[in-house]
Motif scaffolding. Structure first.
Motif, PDB file in Angstrom:
ATOM      1  N   ARG A  20      17.947 -12.856 -26.854  1.00 21.63           N
ATOM      2  CA  ARG A  20      19.406 -12.952 -26.825  1.00 21.63           C
ATOM      3  C   ARG A  20      19.879 -13.873 -25.712  1.00 21.63           C
ATOM      4  O   ARG A  20      20.844 -14.631 -25.873  1.00 21.63           O
ATOM      5  N   ALA A  21      19.185 -13.853 -24.575  1.00 21.02           N
ATOM      6  CA  ALA A  21      19.556 -14.729 -23.458  1.00 21.02           C
ATOM      7  C   ALA A  21      19.342 -16.190 -23.806  1.00 21.02           C
ATOM      8  O   ALA A  21      20.178 -17.047 -23.488  1.00 21.02           O
ATOM      9  N   SER A  29      24.358 -10.762 -19.218  1.00 16.35           N
ATOM     10  CA  SER A  29      25.061 -11.320 -18.068  1.00 16.35           C
ATOM     11  C   SER A  29      24.604 -12.754 -17.789  1.00 16.35           C
ATOM     12  O   SER A  29      23.463 -13.135 -18.083  1.00 16.35           O
ATOM     13  N   GLU A  30      25.530 -13.531 -17.234  1.00 16.01           N
ATOM     14  CA  GLU A  30      25.217 -14.933 -16.937  1.00 16.01           C
ATOM     15  C   GLU A  30      24.051 -15.040 -15.960  1.00 16.01           C
ATOM     16  O   GLU A  30      23.201 -15.935 -16.078  1.00 16.01           O
ATOM     17  N   GLU A  31      23.990 -14.120 -15.007  1.00 17.21           N
ATOM     18  CA  GLU A  31      22.911 -14.127 -14.023  1.00 17.21           C
ATOM     19  C   GLU A  31      21.553 -13.915 -14.705  1.00 17.21           C
ATOM     20  O   GLU A  31      20.568 -14.606 -14.405  1.00 17.21           O
ATOM     21  N   THR A  32      21.511 -12.948 -15.649  1.00 19.88           N
ATOM     22  CA  THR A  32      20.257 -12.676 -16.366  1.00 19.88           C
ATOM     23  C   THR A  32      19.872 -13.851 -17.270  1.00 19.88           C
ATOM     24  O   THR A  32      18.697 -14.231 -17.343  1.00 19.88           O
ATOM     25  N   ARG A  33      20.859 -14.424 -17.939  1.00 17.18           N
ATOM     26  CA  ARG A  33      20.587 -15.584 -18.811  1.00 17.18           C
ATOM     27  C   ARG A  33      20.001 -16.733 -18.007  1.00 17.18           C
ATOM     28  O   ARG A  33      19.036 -17.384 -18.420  1.00 17.18           O
ATOM     29  N   LYS A  34      20.604 -16.992 -16.850  1.00 16.69           N
ATOM     30  CA  LYS A  34      20.133 -18.087 -15.995  1.00 16.69           C
ATOM     31  C   LYS A  34      18.708 -17.837 -15.516  1.00 16.69           C
ATOM     32  O   LYS A  34      17.853 -18.741 -15.545  1.00 16.69           O
ATOM     33  N   LYS A  35      18.433 -16.595 -15.121  1.00 17.58           N
ATOM     34  CA  LYS A  35      17.099 -16.238 -14.635  1.00 17.58           C
ATOM     35  C   LYS A  35      16.050 -16.432 -15.731  1.00 17.58           C
ATOM     36  O   LYS A  35      14.983 -17.021 -15.514  1.00 17.58           O
TER      37      LYS A  35
END
Length: 338
Positions: A20-21, A29-35
């Motif tokens: 999903r990311a 969350s944007e932070e999780t997607r970026k990570k």
């Protein structure tokens, strides 16, 4: 080969979260997607496009269609540049390009192209003003996201050069050089780009209080060096003869120059010539051609970006995007000799 499970293990999340990311699900969350994306990039992860297509119904492929020209597409000095620019832009956005050439006499305007019937593309770019309106309407009815380049329809996104202004500034430049007997070597007026260039030519004449002379305009069926030569032979029969000629595109202008030289007419001493397009050979011709630059790379880039935006946000009103033009002064024009 790195897979989603490998990324999930490194990120400390489930494989479904990774999936999903990577698909930019806003619920992650944007932070999780970026990570997750950083881990995927570090592991050099490449998604399985075939599997993705089965799930999302996306092919990540864009179609590019053009009618067959005088030259192969790779050798076409205008549309090959647009195609190359489209391809570069799509590559940056993670899309592939599938291009096709429709031979003359083989087009069925009531039948969508095979790449649409077989659902091989997510969107389509139709290039050229010679694309039949019935064919465009047939494609539009399929619902596939669609962009026109160098063509126009009020209910389809369209990318065009500022043809009216281009021809206007070219004609005005000739007028400023002292020319009054200015002819127009035209291609087919049912091509919107050619028609607009004719309008720009007439607009400049009218503003200078110069009467439009229909004998100073020749409409050819094609836009080639050969038709440029033919147009010049007709225009040169006028009395008085034109002292300057604006051509609908560069190949026609080069044909005008070549024919004039063959007849012993000096360019620009006895005849000034301007083209429109600024194809590569124009700067290398003898004499180098004064022309109006069409920003072909920008047209291709804008078309690609607009189509991807249209795919992602389909409920937008259609837009008409006009790309500016620029006069390039070289050695095929000169002040009128008194």
């Amino acid at each position: 080969m790195v897979n989603i499970r490998d990324i999930a293990k490194k990120a400390g999340v489930s494989p479904s979260t990774v999936s999903r990311a990577l698909n930019d699900d806003s619920k992650i969350s944007e932070e999780t997607r970026k990570k997750i994306k950083e881990i995927a990039k570090r592991l050099k992860y490449k998604p399985n496009q075939a599997a993705r297509a089965l799930i999302t119904r996306e092919t990540k492929t864009i179609g590019f269609l053009i009618l067959k020209k005088e030259k192969p597409l790779v050798a076409d000095p205008f549309y090959s540049i647009i195609l190359y620019s489209v391809q570069n832009e799509l590559h940056e956005m993670g899309y592939h390009l599938l291009y096709g050439i429709i031979p003359h006499g083989k087009l069925n305007p009531k039948k969508p192209p095979r790449m649409i019937q077989e659902e091989r593309v997510d969107g389509l770019i139709l290039a050229g003003p010679d694309m039949p309106k019935e064919f465009i309407e047939t494609i539009k009815k399929t619902g596939i996201p669609l962009i026109l380049v160098d063509n126009y329809s009020e209910d389809i996104d369209s990318i065009l050069a500022d043809n009216i202004r281009g021809a206007y500034i070219a004609t005005k430049y000739l007028i400023d050089l002292g020319h009054k007997n200015i002819a127009f070597a035209s291609g087919p007026l049912d091509h919107i780009s050619v028609y607009e260039r004719w309008e720009g030519y007439k607009k400049a004449l009218a503003e200078a209080n110069l009467e439009y002379n229909p004998n100073y305009m020749v409409e050819e069926k094609e836009l080639t060096m050969k038709t440029g030569k033919h147009a010049f032979q007709i225009l040169w029969k006028n009395d008085p003869k034109p002292t300057a000629i604006l051509s609908a595109n560069d190949p026609m202008a080069l044909g005008v120059i070549q024919c004039a030289k063959d007849m012993g007419i000096r360019v620009p001493e006895e005849l000034s010539v301007i083209g429109i397009d600024d194809i590569d050979i124009s700067s290398q011709f003898d004499p180098p051609l004064t022309t109006v630059k069409i920003f072909k790379e920008e047209m291709g880039s804008i078309a690609a970006k607009r189509l991807i935006d249209r795919i992602k946000n389909p409920n937008q009103p259609p837009v008409k995007i006009i790309v500016s033009t620029e006069l390039i002064i070289r050695s095929s024009t000169a002040p009128l000799k008194k």
